[in-house]
Design an enzyme around this catalytic site. Sequence first.
Site, PDB file in Angstrom:
ATOM      1  CG  HIS A 222     -45.901 -98.039   2.740  1.00 21.36           C
ATOM      2  ND1 HIS A 222     -44.557 -97.913   3.473  1.00 21.36           N
ATOM      3  CD2 HIS A 222     -46.559 -99.146   3.120  1.00 21.36           C
ATOM      4  CE1 HIS A 222     -44.423 -98.618   3.506  1.00 21.36           C
ATOM      5  NE2 HIS A 222     -45.203 -99.446   4.386  1.00 21.36           N
ATOM      6  CE  LYS A 224     -46.941 -96.948   7.392  1.00 19.93           C
ATOM      7  NZ  LYS A 224     -45.856 -97.136   6.683  1.00 19.93           N
ATOM      8  CG  ASP A 229     -53.280 -77.500  17.260  1.00 22.50           C
ATOM      9  OD1 ASP A 229     -54.432 -77.838  16.579  1.00 22.50           O
ATOM     10  OD2 ASP A 229     -53.149 -77.688  18.403  1.00 22.50           O
ATOM     11  CG  HIS A 399     -42.550-102.821  10.373  1.00 22.28           C
ATOM     12  ND1 HIS A 399     -42.875-101.654  10.805  1.00 22.28           N
ATOM     13  CD2 HIS A 399     -42.979-103.429   9.448  1.00 22.28           C
ATOM     14  CE1 HIS A 399     -43.972-101.587   9.176  1.00 22.28           C
ATOM     15  NE2 HIS A 399     -44.082-102.360   8.416  1.00 22.28           N
ATOM     16  CE  LYS A 401     -41.791 -99.137   8.032  1.00 19.76           C
ATOM     17  NZ  LYS A 401     -41.630-100.235   6.941  1.00 19.76           N
ATOM     18  CG  ASP A 406     -19.677 -92.310   9.647  1.00 14.19           C
ATOM     19  OD1 ASP A 406     -18.847 -93.403  10.152  1.00 14.19           O
ATOM     20  OD2 ASP A 406     -18.959 -91.586   8.654  1.00 14.19           O
TER      21      ASP A 406
END
Length: 481
Positions: A222, A224, A229, A399, A401, A406
């Site tokens: 899952h 990404k 470089d 979507h 996440k 604090d």
Amino acid sequence: MDWWNILIYALLVSYFLLVIATVFTVLHERRDPIRALSWIAVVILLPFIGLGLFVFFGQDYRKQKIFNRKEIKDLKQFEHLSYRQLREIDSFSHPAVASNREIITLLLNNNKSLLTTDNRLEVLNDGAETFSSLVDALRRAESSIHLEYYIFENDDLGGEIVEILKAKARSGVEVRFIYDDVGSWNLKRRFIRSLREAGVQIHCFMPVVFPWLTSKINYRNHRKIVVIDGRVGYTGGLNIADRYLRGTKYGPWRDTHLKIEGSAVHMLQLTFLTDWYFATGIQLKDKEKYLAPAARNAGDTAVQIATSGPDSDWATIMQAYFAAINKATDHIYISTPYFMPGESLLTALKVAALSGIDVRIMLPSRSDSKIVYWASRSYITELLEARIKVYLYTEGFNHSKIMTIDDHFSSIGTANMDNRSFEDNFEVTAMIYDSRVTDRIEQRFLQDLKGCVKLTRKHWAARSRSEMLKESVARLFSPLL
């Protein structure tokens, strides 16, 4: 007729023996009690179908050590460095270390995740910002491009990126591409062949070949990740498809991604190299090329890149969230598209709110997964009862996440707040120890709240009985989702 009865009797006996053996296997593996009971219920209550679901989705590969990161020789150097950081953590002069020492120590122990303090981060708040930055960085690549995605579609956006990858490969840039077989199910053979003909090294992560490899269908990559470089990295919630840029039937797609420059890119690169080994069996050893020295004066933001999945001994990201929540003294802000946190995180959030900490959780008002949508909603009543503020985002599909705590801790990554992300999927999340970056994320979170409906206990209790029933049924399956 007698032979027919004998055959039916033999099949029934065999089936019941399989059920008993499966239940014994679940109990013998000493799984989390809630997940174990859920699987036992599925196997017993869904004849034949339950056994099939267990075979495809119920195997515990973390316990079976099918995926072994210890085979990667390059990890030994980072393991040595993590032990050194553990010994020297009290001598770190960076101001973020003191306020996050417990979380940093945890990730050094459970994930060998090195603390890097020379990073510059750019928070990218939607598809337009993310893909504009990514396309520009890809066009500037000089030596290597490494990317892996759960979902990659050959549409307008995917086509534009593919043409860049082909052009770079033809010019001599090393281009490596990992895609997940389930998430990128629609990629055609001719698409993959055209990339290979242009010089792009493309491989599928854990291909699902019926019926031989279906037992691993539950364990998906899952992540990404893009590393260019060895100096510039990207990670976060956005896959490659037009809907992440243009929106869906639910409206605009709201998401959060991260551009990283500095030594944290090395940890993203190492994650990619590990996944490349899993996908191909090949270890890439040119450290000078793939782990290029970080740009001087890139920044001063402290970051740890945390990974989790069936290749790790611990539920790393979940443990880091648990430690961070328990350290909160003022507020906790969370945005997640899917909320099935498990008993430990749920208890930690309730205790924080009941202790007077301002806990706010933003969920989408609509979802792209019905059963997950109803399972997520099943937790709202007890959140509200614990004085946790719950908001439903109505201006599209959120979507993102993210978590901020604090004024000194935040996270952006690929992991949802659910059992699948914490236990089954290969995930990656940036743990950020910086007040300026945390403030930027929080300001956008507070802006997003203006596009939300804030739930009250009275309003929530007035929902229909059919909705409550759907939530209750979906909740039974939440440990398995």
